[in-house]
Design a protein around this motif. Structure first.
Motif, mmCIF file in Angstrom:
data_model
loop_
_atom_site.group_PDB
_atom_site.id
_atom_site.type_symbol
_atom_site.label_atom_id
_atom_site.label_comp_id
_atom_site.label_asym_id
_atom_site.label_seq_id
_atom_site.Cartn_x
_atom_site.Cartn_y
_atom_site.Cartn_z
ATOM 1 N N VAL A 82 4.258 -9.978 1.508
ATOM 2 C CA VAL A 82 4.511 -9.364 0.107
ATOM 3 C C VAL A 82 4.828 -10.795 -0.700
ATOM 4 O O VAL A 82 5.772 -11.316 -0.746
ATOM 5 N N ALA A 83 3.696 -10.554 -1.619
ATOM 6 C CA ALA A 83 3.641 -11.671 -2.743
ATOM 7 C C ALA A 83 4.656 -11.371 -3.944
ATOM 8 O O ALA A 83 4.012 -10.873 -4.894
ATOM 9 N N ASN A 84 6.035 -11.665 -3.805
ATOM 10 C CA ASN A 84 6.837 -11.138 -4.887
ATOM 11 C C ASN A 84 7.488 -12.035 -5.743
ATOM 12 O O ASN A 84 7.814 -11.860 -6.822
ATOM 13 N N VAL A 132 0.627 -7.268 -0.376
ATOM 14 C CA VAL A 132 1.118 -6.440 -1.559
ATOM 15 C C VAL A 132 1.581 -7.544 -2.518
ATOM 16 O O VAL A 132 2.514 -8.266 -2.417
ATOM 17 N N ILE A 133 1.147 -7.426 -3.773
ATOM 18 C CA ILE A 133 1.304 -8.375 -4.759
ATOM 19 C C ILE A 133 2.131 -7.556 -5.729
ATOM 20 O O ILE A 133 2.095 -6.505 -6.190
ATOM 21 N N ASN A 134 3.309 -8.309 -6.104
ATOM 22 C CA ASN A 134 4.392 -7.632 -7.076
ATOM 23 C C ASN A 134 3.763 -8.268 -8.433
ATOM 24 O O ASN A 134 3.940 -9.140 -8.943
ATOM 25 N N ALA A 135 3.158 -7.367 -9.165
ATOM 26 C CA ALA A 135 2.497 -7.830 -10.478
ATOM 27 C C ALA A 135 3.480 -7.213 -11.476
ATOM 28 O O ALA A 135 4.668 -7.499 -11.410
ATOM 29 N N SER A 136 2.961 -6.188 -12.528
ATOM 30 C CA SER A 136 4.102 -5.733 -13.534
ATOM 31 C C SER A 136 3.268 -4.674 -14.167
ATOM 32 O O SER A 136 1.976 -4.662 -14.352
ATOM 33 N N ASP A 137 3.702 -3.833 -14.981
ATOM 34 C CA ASP A 137 3.337 -3.062 -15.964
ATOM 35 C C ASP A 137 2.501 -3.753 -17.107
ATOM 36 O O ASP A 137 1.601 -2.955 -17.757
ATOM 37 N N VAL A 172 -8.470 -6.468 5.756
ATOM 38 C CA VAL A 172 -7.151 -6.750 5.089
ATOM 39 C C VAL A 172 -7.381 -6.035 3.819
ATOM 40 O O VAL A 172 -8.422 -5.905 2.975
ATOM 41 N N ARG A 173 -6.283 -5.198 3.472
ATOM 42 C CA ARG A 173 -6.046 -4.533 2.401
ATOM 43 C C ARG A 173 -5.360 -5.086 1.235
ATOM 44 O O ARG A 173 -4.061 -5.779 1.799
ATOM 45 N N VAL A 174 -5.705 -4.954 0.035
ATOM 46 C CA VAL A 174 -4.861 -5.843 -1.096
ATOM 47 C C VAL A 174 -4.412 -4.950 -2.190
ATOM 48 O O VAL A 174 -5.528 -4.269 -2.693
#
Ligand SMILES: NC(=O)c1ccc[n+]([C@@H]2O[C@H](COP(=O)([O-])OP(=O)(O)OC[C@H]3O[C@@H](n4cnc5c(N)ncnc54)[C@H](O)[C@@H]3O)[C@@H](O)[C@H]2O)c1
Length: 254
Positions: A82-84, A132-137, A172-174
């Motif tokens: 989790v790249a947060n 899972v990458i924490n991007a943004s709206d 690998v799912r991204v």
């Protein structure tokens, strides 16, 4: 060592959305390792949840390698990352300093790339896994006084798609999560800066105006983002990859 359960490595897990993820994965029975520059909150959370915390910055690849090594030694490998970790600063294209531009890019883009390069080989060793990458709206919309943040979060959307294509055949799912405004230490600080510009320093009034932008009439809470991140990490999301998923209280629907 619990090697029959899955292991997640989370960056920026000491507070906010990352801390909600630490709690959610721990409650779900995962082995959890997390890394953060905030050692005091990280150590307290690790104690509370019975998980592994390693102090370090995603801006330093060597810190990441040390944290990933500690996680793999304790849990035998990684199944999910989790790249947060991320930061926000108040700026526009015209007033952002070179220093702040570098800080945003180094932390939000390069920090995420360092995280992925340090962890994904361990997912591949297991024959697959989930990122899972924490991007943004702000992958979808622009926002005032958020130039540096928007440019870095937009890049994370593209990173998600590129990686999904390259890594899908390897199991690998991204995916990326694109949250609207969530009440965390990041927004508590940031909104004071925004309020100084637009509401005469009245942060309470700024929060009220922000909530009014949302069809649900409120901003989000960290655990509401962690729910989506946990789902995307899990096998329940087995046919989902390359997606940018909104959890934004309807903000971008209008
Ligand atoms: N709060 C929101 O409204 C919102 C909305 C969309 C996306 N996000 C994203 O969610 C993520 C988490 O933000 P948050 O709101 O929970 O904020 P937060 O400040 O509570 O959490 C961020 C965590 O990352 C850590 N961190 C910062 N730089 C780091 C580094 N270089 N190395 C390791 N750890 C580092 C911080 O110490 C902190 O614990 C960020 O990527 C942010 O951009 C937040």
């Amino acid at each position: 060592m619990k090697d029959t359960v899955k292991t997640v490595f989370i960056t920026g897990g000491s507070t906010g959305i990352g801390a909600a993820c630490v709690r959610k994965f721990a409650d779900g029975g995962w082995n959890v390792a997390f890394m953060d520059i905030n050692a005091a909150d990280g150590a307290a959370l690790a104690k509370e949840c019975g998980v592994l915390f390693v102090e370090g910055s995603t801006r330093n690849r060597s810190d990441l390698d040390a944290a990933v090594d500690a996680a793999c030694r304790q849990f035998g490998g990684l199944d999910c990352v989790v790249a947060n970790a991320g930061i926000h600063r108040c700026n526009t294209m015209l007033d952002i300093s070179e220093e702040e531009l570098d800080l945003m890019i180094d932390t939000n883009i390069k920090g995420t790339v360092h995280t992925l390069r340090a962890t994904v080989p361990f997912l591949l060793r297991r024959g697959g896994g989930s990122v899972v990458i924490n991007a943004s709206d702000q992958c979808y919309v622009g926002k005032p006084n958020s130039f540096g943040y928007g440019l870095t979060k937009g890049a994370l959307g593209q990173i998600t798609k590129s990686m999904a294509i390259d890594l899908g055949p390897k199991g690998v799912r991204v995916n990326a999560v694109c949250a609207g405004t969530i009440r965390t230490p990041l927004t508590e600080t940031l909104f004071q800066s925004f309020a100084d510009i637009t509401h005469g320093g009245d942060a309470g009034a700024y929060w009220k105006a922000e909530a009014a932008l949302y069809p649900l009439g409120r901003v989000g809470e960290a655990h509401e983002v962690a729910e989506l991140m946990y789902f995307l990490a899990s096998d329940a999301a087995s046919f989902m990859t390359g997606g940018l998923y909104l959890v934004d209280g309807g903000l971008t629907a209008g």
